[in-house]
Scaffold this motif. Sequence first.
Motif, mmCIF file in Angstrom:
data_model
loop_
_atom_site.group_PDB
_atom_site.id
_atom_site.type_symbol
_atom_site.label_atom_id
_atom_site.label_comp_id
_atom_site.label_asym_id
_atom_site.label_seq_id
_atom_site.Cartn_x
_atom_site.Cartn_y
_atom_site.Cartn_z
ATOM 1 N N PHE A 29 41.453 31.545 29.752
ATOM 2 C CA PHE A 29 41.269 32.987 29.769
ATOM 3 C C PHE A 29 41.615 33.570 31.135
ATOM 4 N N GLN A 30 41.249 32.865 32.211
ATOM 5 C CA GLN A 30 41.563 33.352 33.544
ATOM 6 C C GLN A 30 43.064 33.576 33.727
ATOM 7 N N GLU A 35 46.019 40.509 32.823
ATOM 8 C CA GLU A 35 46.858 41.165 31.824
ATOM 9 C C GLU A 35 46.001 41.847 30.767
ATOM 10 N N PHE A 36 44.964 41.150 30.314
ATOM 11 C CA PHE A 36 44.089 41.724 29.290
ATOM 12 C C PHE A 36 43.318 42.926 29.821
ATOM 13 N N GLY A 118 31.287 32.824 38.186
ATOM 14 C CA GLY A 118 31.820 31.805 37.286
ATOM 15 C C GLY A 118 31.824 32.280 35.845
ATOM 16 N N TYR A 119 31.950 31.324 34.920
ATOM 17 C CA TYR A 119 32.073 31.642 33.503
ATOM 18 C C TYR A 119 31.181 30.721 32.674
ATOM 19 N N THR A 170 37.110 44.297 37.140
ATOM 20 C CA THR A 170 38.447 43.775 37.377
ATOM 21 C C THR A 170 38.415 42.261 37.245
ATOM 22 N N HIS A 171 39.590 41.651 37.164
ATOM 23 C CA HIS A 171 39.643 40.197 37.004
ATOM 24 C C HIS A 171 39.190 39.478 38.270
ATOM 25 N N GLU A 172 39.112 40.188 39.394
ATOM 26 C CA GLU A 172 38.787 39.553 40.672
ATOM 27 C C GLU A 172 37.328 39.714 41.060
#
Length: 346
Positions: A29-30, A35-36, A118-119, A170-172
């Motif tokens: 996913f990362q 993009e997502f 984390g995830y 955001t992704h970050e």
Amino acid sequence: MAILKEPALIGRKLHELVLQNSHDFSPHFQSREKEFLDWFHQYNGLKTEIRVKADSKNQYELIKLSVLLADFTSIYPYHPKHFLYTFHPEKMGQNVTGDQEYLELLKKQLPESNLFGGYGSISEDLLEDTFNELSPLIEAGKIMIRPEKIIFIMNDKNQVLIHPADANGTHEEWRAMVDKHDQASYPIFDRKSSVNQHREVADILLPFLSGTSISDFAQIIEDEEDILASFRGQIKSYMKMLGAGEVTAAEFRYDTIQPKLDQISRKFNHIANMHKLKVAGATVGAVGLGLISLAQTGLAASMSQFISFGLGTVGFIKNETEYQSSIEQLKDIPEYLLWRLSKSKR
């Protein structure tokens, strides 16, 4: 239904990666997260998010309900025995953001601790099965299967507490739930979930077609997209006005929404009686949905019930009374709107 091309392409690629290696979903996913989220933040449709137990067939009905209610749904599968946590200890504190008072309160829950991003996600066969079962909705761009975004609170003794991060930043970043920002998506909780200290805002009875496969349901949603899109647009508009106190619950339910619900119900009854669609056993009922409001601290506490497996703790709350007392000292904690299931009616 008009296929949402970008999430459909991303979902298809994730499905391919999972079939190649299903052990840890988070790195897959990362690789597509930026993009997502770029698409997600630009998309103006009604968005929901739900957490579902991965091996429960009943949970697929909840997914179908969300697909009916919203233009797009984020799916967070969980399982108490098959849940994998990933984070990088060398990246201590990196990109963990939010109200600093709140972050300090989190660290105080575990003495001499630091914060890590984390995830958490289901792993192995459950992940493959979930992608395979939901493939028709993934291909239509109606859903995205996502890992939980988690803030880990860990000390040098490897003791760990967890806190749900806002997955829609955001992704970050790993953004604490009480950070002040606009609500991007509306969670749906089932009736068994713990949602405490909330304020009732409104309720509706949503017509629902049960007894259909995921693929049949996806086709039905496509065929009736015009009606559903109009309904969702009005729901989204009224939810914002309700949250701001600009309309009453009665106006929300009866002014514009109820005629749309009646129209959807007539359509579904017609569909259930059409043998040519091969939906034998399909029945039309109604699902009660309550729109409720609660502080983001309450939302974080409610979300923690889904991701507190295998760490020797229950969510992120060591002492709930003491913790909530501390939280209440913070000012201007934003509130979230969310849906909660009540009883289904036939």
